[in-house]
Motif scaffolding. Structure first.
Motif, PDB file in Angstrom:
ATOM      1  N   UNK A  66       0.832  -1.193   0.000  1.00  0.00           N
ATOM      2  CA  UNK A  66       0.000   0.000   0.000  1.00  0.00           C
ATOM      3  C   UNK A  66       0.870   1.248   0.000  1.00  0.00           C
ATOM      4  N   UNK A  68       0.499   5.194   0.753  1.00  0.00           N
ATOM      5  CA  UNK A  68      -0.439   6.094   1.428  1.00  0.00           C
ATOM      6  C   UNK A  68       0.019   7.533   1.276  1.00  0.00           C
ATOM      7  N   UNK A 145       3.899   0.665   2.570  1.00  0.00           N
ATOM      8  CA  UNK A 145       3.867  -0.382   3.592  1.00  0.00           C
ATOM      9  C   UNK A 145       3.573  -1.726   2.948  1.00  0.00           C
ATOM     10  N   UNK A 146       4.135  -2.769   3.534  1.00  0.00           N
ATOM     11  CA  UNK A 146       3.901  -4.144   3.101  1.00  0.00           C
ATOM     12  C   UNK A 146       3.310  -4.839   4.310  1.00  0.00           C
TER      13      UNK A 146
END
Lengths: 206, 164
Positions: A66, A68, A145-146
């Motif tokens: 993601x 963001x 982010x993972x």
């Protein structure tokens, strides 16, 4: 305070148009990056119970990549670009042909590349939206982010928590070549932003 | 753990379990998964707390499971109704992460750490000891809590599985 349960059909259409304008440009940007045609879904605008938000990308526990961006300016909100893990791998192998991309962990370089792709796509989403509506939108630096979809998306819907158990999401997905690549844009305007969006698109709220 | 009955706890939700049933909640980010356990009666409870305090709530009716200050009393009450003793209760918790950190972020966005603080304060009020916790960081967690032995199993993408 806007009552989300009582949006009129035409108001939902306005919000869908927001998703359309933004994701249309982002899909063009991706298509240029990949040098391939990219299809886009019809935007969906829904008031979703918290528990169902993450279902859109494979469920709360699904591991996703993601990107963001926090949007400040006239209509504050949260912007996510989310891909399931195997699609992120696909995307990397298409952009870095010849590189051996491993499943599981990502190197710093790979994460930074995914972050930059997300940034390009989310950036073109937001800039076309700003051009069209003449609204000032100031995205933050992107963060990647993972992690689990539920943990990530819950961050974006926190502001809805004090008002009820559901959040309003403007979602657009893109697909490339019979589902070999799939990604999702989520624009989650802060609860107070809707009036300004409507006004900017010519829907008067008295 | 596979043969035991799983009871799902949704976001801003709480539930109780006994007879070896297992409570589970998924995708905790800044939310806190708080568990209570009465080891003698083997009664367990879990709340998926989303926000620190109900004082900011603008919803009616109030979802008591959502806020730390209202979820913990409700959880205690439901466990006591099932036969648990408040004096025997032990707490554990996980979650309360800060998923994204942006430059110039204001304190109001530190929801994770504030959820943890608020849960701690509430536990102190009831004199319930906190046995262990796995909180903070910048990653998501999925947790399972067994009413058989009170073991809290925590799974995360980056750090695998651990038990506390």
């Amino acid at each position: 305070m806007t009552n989300f349960n009582r949006f009129e059909a035409f108001e939902l259409d306005v919000l869908k148009e927001v998703g359309n304008i933004g994701a249309g440009n982002a899909a063009t940007a991706l298509s240029t990056l990949l040098n391939k045609p990219v299809d886009m879904s019809v935007p969906s605008v829904r008031l979703l119970p918290f528990e169902q938000v993450a279902e859109r990308v494979g469920g709360s526990e699904q591991t996703v990549i993601a990107v963001f961006l926090r949007v400040e300016g006239d209509v504050p909100g949260n912007m996510f670009f989310i891909m399931q893990k195997h699609y992120a791998l696909q995307l990397m192998s298409q952009l870095l042909p010849g590189e051996h991309v491993m499943d599981g962990t990502y190197t710093e370089l790979e994460m930074s590349m995914l972050c930059e792709i997300g940034n390009i796509l989310a950036g073109s989403y937001l800039s076309s939206l700003a051009d069209f509506t003449k609204l000032q939108l100031h995205p933050s630096v992107p963060v990647v982010a993972h992690d689990m979809a539920g943990a990530i998306l819950s961050y974006g819907i926190m502001q809805y928590g004090e008002m009820g158990d559901s959040a309003l999401l403007i979602e657009t997905s893109f697909l490339e070549d019979c589902k070999s690549l799939e990604g999702h844009f989520f624009l989650i305007p802060d609860p107070n932003s809707f009036e300004k969006i409507f006004r900017a698109l010519g829907v008067g709220l008295e | 753990m596979i043969s035991e009955k799983l009871i799902k706890v949704a976001m801003a939700d709480l539930n109780i379990a006994s007879n070896g049933e297992v409570l589970k909640t998924t995708g905790l980010g800044s939310c806190v998964g708080l568990t209570l356990f009465d080891p003698a009666k083997r009664i367990a409870g879990m709340a998926h707390v989303m926000l620190p305090s109900s004082s900011i709530a603008r919803e009616t009716p109030l979802n008591v499971a959502k806020y730390a200050d209202t979820a913990i009393p409700e959880l205690i009450e439901r466990m006591v109704a099932l036969g648990a003793s408040i004096r025997a209760m032990q707490a554990k918790m996980a979650g309360g992460a800060q998923m994204f950190t942006l430059p110039g972020q204001t304190d109001s966005l530190r929801i994770g750490p504030r959820n943890v603080e608020s849960c701690l304060m509430k536990l102190e009020q009831y004199n319930i000891p906190l046995l262990s916790q796995d909180t903070g960081g910048n990653f998501g967690r999925t947790i399972e809590f067994s009413s058989n032995d009170g073991i809290l199993t925590i799974r995360s993408v980056q750090h695998g599985i651990k038990e506390i």
